[in-house]
Design an enzyme around this catalytic site. Structure first.
Site, mmCIF file in Angstrom:
data_model
loop_
_atom_site.group_PDB
_atom_site.id
_atom_site.type_symbol
_atom_site.label_atom_id
_atom_site.label_comp_id
_atom_site.label_asym_id
_atom_site.label_seq_id
_atom_site.Cartn_x
_atom_site.Cartn_y
_atom_site.Cartn_z
ATOM 1 N N LYS A 1 12.782 -2.636 -8.381
ATOM 2 C CA LYS A 1 13.001 -1.389 -7.238
ATOM 3 C C LYS A 1 13.589 -2.457 -6.166
ATOM 4 C CE LYS A 1 11.314 1.161 -4.743
ATOM 5 N NZ LYS A 1 11.881 0.705 -2.834
ATOM 6 N N GLY B 1 7.784 -4.962 -9.073
ATOM 7 C CA GLY B 1 8.888 -3.701 -9.066
ATOM 8 C C GLY B 1 10.294 -3.948 -9.452
ATOM 9 N N SER C 1 7.685 4.349 -0.628
ATOM 10 C CA SER C 1 6.805 5.017 -0.024
ATOM 11 C C SER C 1 7.404 4.902 1.178
ATOM 12 C CB SER C 1 5.766 3.631 0.628
ATOM 13 O OG SER C 1 5.244 2.648 -0.047
ATOM 14 N N ARG C 2 8.562 4.441 1.915
ATOM 15 C CA ARG C 2 9.272 4.582 2.707
ATOM 16 C C ARG C 2 10.310 6.495 2.122
ATOM 17 N NH1 ARG C 2 10.640 -0.734 2.942
ATOM 18 N NH2 ARG C 2 10.119 -0.758 5.100
ATOM 19 N N HIS D 1 3.220 1.754 -7.804
ATOM 20 C CA HIS D 1 2.776 0.987 -7.713
ATOM 21 C C HIS D 1 1.451 0.512 -8.923
ATOM 22 C CE1 HIS D 1 3.619 1.357 -3.318
ATOM 23 N NE2 HIS D 1 3.632 0.223 -3.626
ATOM 24 N N GLY E 1 1.016 -1.180 0.014
ATOM 25 C CA GLY E 1 0.062 -0.128 0.040
ATOM 26 C C GLY E 1 0.847 1.580 -0.149
ATOM 27 N N GLN F 1 14.724 -9.168 -4.192
ATOM 28 C CA GLN F 1 13.050 -9.217 -3.859
ATOM 29 C C GLN F 1 12.789 -10.506 -4.747
ATOM 30 O OE1 GLN F 1 9.878 -8.366 -1.743
ATOM 31 N NE2 GLN F 1 8.795 -7.288 -3.568
ATOM 32 N N GLN G 1 8.381 -9.970 7.843
ATOM 33 C CA GLN G 1 8.878 -9.303 7.023
ATOM 34 C C GLN G 1 9.987 -7.936 7.578
ATOM 35 O OE1 GLN G 1 6.485 -8.549 3.205
ATOM 36 N NE2 GLN G 1 8.057 -6.595 3.040
HETATM 37 O O1 PAF Z 1 7.752 -5.318 -2.262
HETATM 38 C C1 PAF Z 1 6.898 -4.946 -1.574
HETATM 39 O O2 PAF Z 1 5.434 -4.595 -1.147
HETATM 40 C C2 PAF Z 1 6.428 -6.432 -0.584
HETATM 41 O O3 PAF Z 1 7.325 -7.687 -0.230
HETATM 42 C C3 PAF Z 1 5.531 -7.765 -0.969
HETATM 43 C C4 PAF Z 1 6.429 -8.582 -2.289
HETATM 44 C C5 PAF Z 1 4.504 -6.844 -1.138
HETATM 45 C C6 PAF Z 1 5.281 -8.848 0.208
HETATM 46 O O4 PAF Z 1 4.843 -8.614 1.293
#
Ligand code: PAF
Length: 281
Positions: A149, A147, A186-187, A37, A31, A153, A61
């Site tokens: 970025k 993403g 978002s940060r 996004h 969010g 991940q 996480q």
């Molecule tokens: O990238 C993110 O926003 C989060 O790490 C994700 C993939 C939604 C998992 O919580």
């Protein structure tokens, strides 16, 4: 746009779409939407009949010392943005629904998760993999969009999807930047004025490496040294967590750069820890 909070109801909805022959794309998010996004939502919209956007600030996480409580949230604005981008279902479960009492199952990709961000966030990717696998199991998407970025991940989720035969196509979507080059995040909302002024220098440092590479410099040590010197001058408020030149899939450090090499970094700036990356070639 439908809003669903119950994982069982979400699974039923996706099963009904699949039965009707409609493809499903999943966009997992936490969010507080920005244009990065929105580009994920738009890519999903173009490529599947139905788009599910998950909005869940995943507690597993975040380490106990990290910013879970402070993580920015704005559900009402996020709903409007999702709807405006043609999302079919906003899936917004509660932590209690995702991790009920007694929850005790975890997923890991330990090799890739130990590198880069994993050194300072050793439990982070275990939480990411676990929640993403749960979201995949609930929605069984044909496609999922992440993403670039968060390159590490993305590499980890691709590995998990392949290793576990999940049958979902994991798509990476290019970084969206502010006009001054700062990668949208978002940060970024944590940045004070002086920090925000310096933050674009993160991207400029990585771009310097691309320029040096284009001019013939392939020694990773030299490229990293030149970026560090640039940041010492232009980004005095920043504290570099890591700066590496790596293979884009294995994430292993490379001594000699190739056009496929990825220069990747995490920098602490005030209360924010910002990540960014670029392919050299
Ligand atoms: O990238 C993110 O926003 C989060 O790490 C994700 C993939 C939604 C998992 O919580």
């Amino acid at each position: 746009m439908l809003i669903i909070t119950d994982p069982a109801q979400m699974a039923e909805q996706c099963a009904a779409w699949r039965q009707a022959g409609q493809s499903v794309a999943l966009v997992p998010t936490m969010g507080f939407f920005h244009q990065g996004h929105e580009s994920l939502m738009q890519a999903a919209r173009k490529n599947a009949a139905k788009v599910v956007l998950s909005l869940f600030v995943n507690p597993t996480q975040f380490a106990p010392t990290e910013d879970l409580a402070a993580y920015p949230r704005d559900m009402e604005r996020d709903k409007l943005i999702a709807e405006g981008n043609g999302v079919d279902v906003l899936f917004a479960p509660t932590p209690e629904l995702m991790y009920p009492q007694g929850y005790d199952t975890w997923t890991q990709v330990p090799g890739l998760s130990r590198l880069l961000c994993g050194k300072t966030r050793p439990t982070h990717f275990k939480g990411v993999c676990t929640v993403v696998l749960k979201l995949f199991n609930i929605t069984r998407p044909d496609l999922a969009f992440f993403g670039q970025k968060d390159w590490q991940q993305l590499a980890i989720i691709r590995r998990m999807a392949g290793d576990l035969n999940l049958g979902v196509k994991v798509e990476g979507v290019p970084i969206v930047r502010e006009a001054d080059g700062l990668a949208m995040s978002s940060r970024n909302s944590y940045l004070g004025e002086a920090e925000r002024t310096q933050a674009p220098q993160i991207h400029k440092g990585l771009t310097l490496a691309r320029q040096l590479f284009a001019a013939g410099e392939t020694r990773s040590s030299v490229l990293r040294k030149r970026i560090s010197e640039f940041w010492q001058e232009k980004l005095p408020l920043g504290r570099v967590d890591y700066l590496e030149l790596v293979h884009p899939e294995t994430l292993k450090a490379e001594k000699t750069a190739t056009p496929e090499s990825l220069v990747i970094t995490a920098v602490y700036l005030g209360k924010a820890r910002l990540i960014d990356n670029q392919i050299l070639g």
